[in-house]
Design a protein around this motif. Structure first.
Motif, mmCIF file in Angstrom:
data_model
loop_
_atom_site.group_PDB
_atom_site.id
_atom_site.type_symbol
_atom_site.label_atom_id
_atom_site.label_comp_id
_atom_site.label_asym_id
_atom_site.label_seq_id
_atom_site.Cartn_x
_atom_site.Cartn_y
_atom_site.Cartn_z
ATOM 1 N N ALA A 19 11.610 -5.989 -2.653
ATOM 2 C CA ALA A 19 10.907 -4.709 -2.621
ATOM 3 C C ALA A 19 11.532 -3.703 -3.575
ATOM 4 O O ALA A 19 10.817 -2.933 -4.237
ATOM 5 N N VAL A 20 12.848 -3.686 -3.685
ATOM 6 C CA VAL A 20 13.520 -2.752 -4.605
ATOM 7 C C VAL A 20 13.178 -3.083 -6.053
ATOM 8 O O VAL A 20 12.847 -2.197 -6.844
ATOM 9 N N ILE A 21 13.243 -4.351 -6.413
ATOM 10 C CA ILE A 21 12.910 -4.751 -7.780
ATOM 11 C C ILE A 21 11.447 -4.427 -8.080
ATOM 12 O O ILE A 21 11.117 -3.910 -9.151
ATOM 13 N N ALA A 22 10.557 -4.702 -7.145
ATOM 14 C CA ALA A 22 9.141 -4.418 -7.351
ATOM 15 C C ALA A 22 8.882 -2.917 -7.451
ATOM 16 O O ALA A 22 8.060 -2.478 -8.256
ATOM 17 N N SER A 23 9.585 -2.116 -6.656
ATOM 18 C CA SER A 23 9.361 -0.665 -6.723
ATOM 19 C C SER A 23 9.922 -0.068 -8.013
ATOM 20 O O SER A 23 9.455 0.984 -8.460
ATOM 21 N N LEU A 24 10.913 -0.711 -8.608
ATOM 22 C CA LEU A 24 11.405 -0.233 -9.897
ATOM 23 C C LEU A 24 10.431 -0.539 -11.032
ATOM 24 O O LEU A 24 10.339 0.229 -11.992
ATOM 25 N N LEU A 25 9.703 -1.632 -10.931
ATOM 26 C CA LEU A 25 8.774 -2.022 -11.989
ATOM 27 C C LEU A 25 7.350 -1.512 -11.770
ATOM 28 O O LEU A 25 6.551 -1.483 -12.708
ATOM 29 N N ALA A 26 7.004 -1.120 -10.557
ATOM 30 C CA ALA A 26 5.640 -0.712 -10.231
ATOM 31 C C ALA A 26 5.154 0.518 -10.999
ATOM 32 O O ALA A 26 3.984 0.549 -11.393
#
Length: 125
Positions: A19-26
Motif C-alpha cells: 500500500a505504501v509503494i502504491a500510494s507513492l506512485l498513485a
C-alpha cells in the motif's frame, strides 16, 4: 509472541508495504489521467478526474504488487507467513490464501469502480 499474532503482523506489514509503494506512485497515475483527459469540454469536471485517476492508480499498482509478491510467493512457496512444519499448517495456509484473495478482490473492485467513474466523466463524441 504467539504464532497467530506473528502471522497477522507479517501479513499486515506485507500488505502495508504494498500500500505504501502504491500510494507513492498513485499521484503520477492521477496526473497522467488528468493530462490525457485535459480537453476543453472537461474543464468543469477536471477537478474530479485527478482524484479518480489517483484512486485507480493506487488500486491498480497495489493489485500488481500484491499479485506479483503475495500470490506468486505463496504459490511457489517463497513467502509463507506460517510455520511449514506446524500442526496447524493447513489452517494457516487456508487463512493466508483467503486474506490474499480478499485483498485482491477489494483492490480489483476498487480499480473497476474508479475506472467506471472516470469513464462516466469523459464525454463521448
Amino acid at each position: 509472541m504467539s504464532p497467530a499474532v506473528r502471522f497477522w503482523m507479517y501479513l499486515g506489514s506485507h500488505l502495508g508495504f504494498c500500500a505504501v509503494i502504491a500510494s507513492l506512485l498513485a499521484p503520477f497515475v492521477g496526473a497522467f489521467v488528468k493530462a490525457l483527459a485535459d480537453q476543453p469540454e472537461l474543464c468543469a469536471k477536471s477537478a474530479a478526474i485527478a482524484p479518480l485517476g489517483t484512486a485507480f492508480g493506487f488500486c491498480g499498482i497495489a493489485l500488481l504488487l500484491v499479485g506479483v509478491w503475495g500470490v506468486t510467493g505463496e504459490l511457489l512457496g517463497l513467502m509463507r507467513f506460517y510455520d511449514r512444519k506446524g500442526a496447524d499448517r493447513g489452517e494457516a495456509q487456508a487463512t493466508h490464501r483467503k486474506a490474499l484473495l480478499v485483498a485482491v478482490a477489494a483492490l480489483s473492485w476498487g480499480a473497476l469502480i474508479s475506472l467506471i467513474a472516470l469513464f462516466s466523466l469523459i464525454p463521448t463524441a
